[in-house]
Write an enzyme that holds these catalytic residues in place. Structure first.
Site, short mmCIF file in Angstrom:
data_model
loop_
_atom_site.label_atom_id
_atom_site.label_comp_id
_atom_site.label_asym_id
_atom_site.label_seq_id
_atom_site.Cartn_x
_atom_site.Cartn_y
_atom_site.Cartn_z
N GLY A 171 -12.34 4.37 -9.04
CA GLY A 171 -11.33 3.68 -9.86
C GLY A 171 -10.70 2.48 -9.19
CE LYS A 207 -12.36 -0.12 -0.27
NZ LYS A 207 -11.34 0.74 0.32
N GLY A 255 -3.95 7.70 -10.29
CA GLY A 255 -4.31 8.44 -9.08
C GLY A 255 -5.39 9.47 -9.35
CG ASN A 293 -11.35 8.98 -1.66
OD1 ASN A 293 -11.10 9.56 -2.71
ND2 ASN A 293 -10.49 8.91 -0.68
CE LYS A 343 -9.09 4.90 2.04
NZ LYS A 343 -9.45 5.20 0.65
#
Length: 508
Positions: A113, A125, A219, A248, A395
């Site tokens: 997401g 991403k 979230g 993730n 990240k």
């Protein structure tokens, strides 16, 4: 979820009664505003779908409004018993004959997401190239394809997109059509941002094209309801699938682990009550002090996040001695158990209150939940202490430098730590945000990725560029002062060096 750790007396003061009335009023008013928003839907089908999502939001809002006091009382945290967190080294590998059968019971879900904005990229991403021109999504598909081809299995791959990433993702995944991977997608919910003062939605219409800032994806805790609403949960149960492995998409260490799968559905698993929820944890280092940890509370396993910790216990929470493990967000969940808790509405996850300020200066609140917080809603839940290699999130460009380097080699879509690395841990890398935060800018600063096999710690700040074939060893700190520039020449070997000022290093 209040951060205050106050004790409330039972006498009802006028101010308490006023507060309760305003809470009820806020809920009534919110329902009214949501009905007005639903009237702006372009079709009956869109309205029905939006109503189902916003029903979930109203329940979340109700909890946010009505929960008083802390969600965790520090003195009631119990010590984890030995059985609560298993050791990965104790797990058995299944035989090759069993593997196909075990893999056919598995669904892999990747949380897709997020946008690449924090690294200066447009779009999802997952489409940022991370290694050999391959993106997060390419590597994931390669891994699943390799499993299916090697073991003649049918592991399904599911992407949980958001309204921010869905359209771009759908275009990208067309290229995987000829591969041995059945790919599914569904969207997580779309919730309204609320004004911090009025607690009312800031949007005027349901359209994200006209009112994008008014909405947010809530979230990854939204996974359970969104997965169920999509129809996929029931579809996979009907297909005979038993477990979902969720992680993730930017965690490059989160590959399908055959030993964990065997623990959940192999022969050994048949002799004991089923483990409905398995959370992968790993040993905490000083870099992970803010990560959520597993605790025992009310005789159940529970995820403790930093946001739930009273201020006077923050140092205890961050202590590597007190809380030795943290949550990797790699979770294995039994599908029929998930269907049960969604249907019974017995999912119990703490509300995370995310405060933001929009570009126009408006202060808003986003209500979110964490997928791992549902651990206490399942029976027979366990933690499993896995090797650090299963937690490799990207990240920032600091992480990107590590995964692009010779610390890793690529094998069937998985990154494997080089056997030439002497230590099991990765180096600590800190790159200055002003010059290195955006991927495009970051890539321009390296003629080639440095040799980092013997590196412990790297700090780079300011206008610094690296020539081809640079080798970094031990602790290396390079700081270019404001207005200065440092060029590390090709072939330079920097070992336990501090470089600062306005230097163009010529000798090495």
């Amino acid at each position: 979820m209040s951060s205050g750790n106050k004790l409330f007396t039972l006498t009802r003061s006028p101010s308490m009664e006023f507060k309760e009335l305003t809470k009820k009023d806020a809920q009534t008013q919110l329902s009214h505003e949501i009905q007005k928003l639903l009237q702006t839907c372009v079709s009956t089908a869109a309205r029905e779908s939006a109503a189902q999502e916003l029903e979930g939001f109203e329940r979340l809002f109700g909890r946010f409004i009505n929960e008083a006091g802390p969600s965790v009382h520090w003195d009631q945290i119990q010590k984890l018993d030995d059985e609560a967190v298993r050791q990965y080294s104790d797990l058995q590998r299944p035989s090759d004959e069993e593997l196909s059968k075990l893999l056919d019971k598995l669904v892999v879900v990747k949380l897709n997401g997020g946008l690449g904005t924090s690294m200066g990229c447009q779009g999802p991403k997952s489409v940022i190239p991370v290694r050999s021109e391959l993106t997060f999504l390419d590597l994931t598909v390669q891994q699943i394809e390799h499993l299916n081809r090697t073991y003649n299995s049918s592991v399904a791959l599911v992407l949980m997109n958001s309204f921010n990433t869905d359209e771009d993702t759908q275009k990208v995944i067309r290229k995987y059509q000829g591969l041995n991977v059945k790919l599914y997608t569904f969207n997580q919910s779309r919730y309204p941002r609320i004004n911090k003062e009025s607690l009312m939605p800031i949007g005027r219409t349901m359209g994200t094209d006209t009112d994008l800032e008014a909405w947010y994806p809530p979230g990854h805790g939204d996974f359970y309801e969104a997965f169920s609403n999509s129809g996929l949960l029931q579809e996979f149960i009907n297909q005979g699938k038993e477990y979902v492995f969720i992680s993730n998409i930017d965690n490059l260490g989160a590959t399908v682990d055959l030993n964990i799968l065997n623990f959940l559905v192999g022969e050994e698993a048949q002799q004991q009550p089923p483990c409905e929820f398995l959370m992968e944890v790993t040993d905490k280092t000083r870099a992970d002090v803010k990560g959520g940890t597993l605790i025992k509370y009310d005789n159940k396993l529970r995820l403790l996040e930093i946001a739930q910790v009273p201020k006077d216990h923050l140092e205890d929470f961050k202590s590597v001695k007190t809380f030795k493990i943290f949550n990797t967000n790699n979770l294995w969940i039994k599908l029929d158990a998930m269907a049960r808790v969604v249907q019974n509405q017995s999912l119990d996850m703490e509300v995370i209150i995310n405060h933001k300020t929009l570009d126009n200066g408006l202060n808003i609140i986003q209500l979110e939940q964490a997928v791992g917080a549902a651990v206490k809603s399942f029976n027979g839940a366990h933690g499993i202490n896995v090797p650090r290699s299963r937690f490799l999130p990207v990240k920032k460009t600091d992480d990107l430098l590590l995964v692009m380097s010779n610390l890793y080699r690529l094998q069937n879509g998985a990154l494997i730590m080089s056997p030439l690395r002497m230590f099991p841990t990765t180096p600590l890398v800190k790159l200055g945000p002003n010059h290195f935060a955006r991927v495009k800018e970051f890539l321009k600063r390296f003629a080639s990725v440095p040799d980092m096999l013997e590196l412990d710690h790297l700090t780079v700040s300011g206008d610094v560029t690296f020539g081809k074939g640079v080798s970094l060893r031990g602790t290396v700190i390079i700081i270019a002062n404001h207005g200065d520039r440092i060029d590390i020449p090709p072939g330079a070997i920097l070992e336990n060096k501090i470089v600062s000022g306005n230097l163009r290093i010529l000798d090495h």
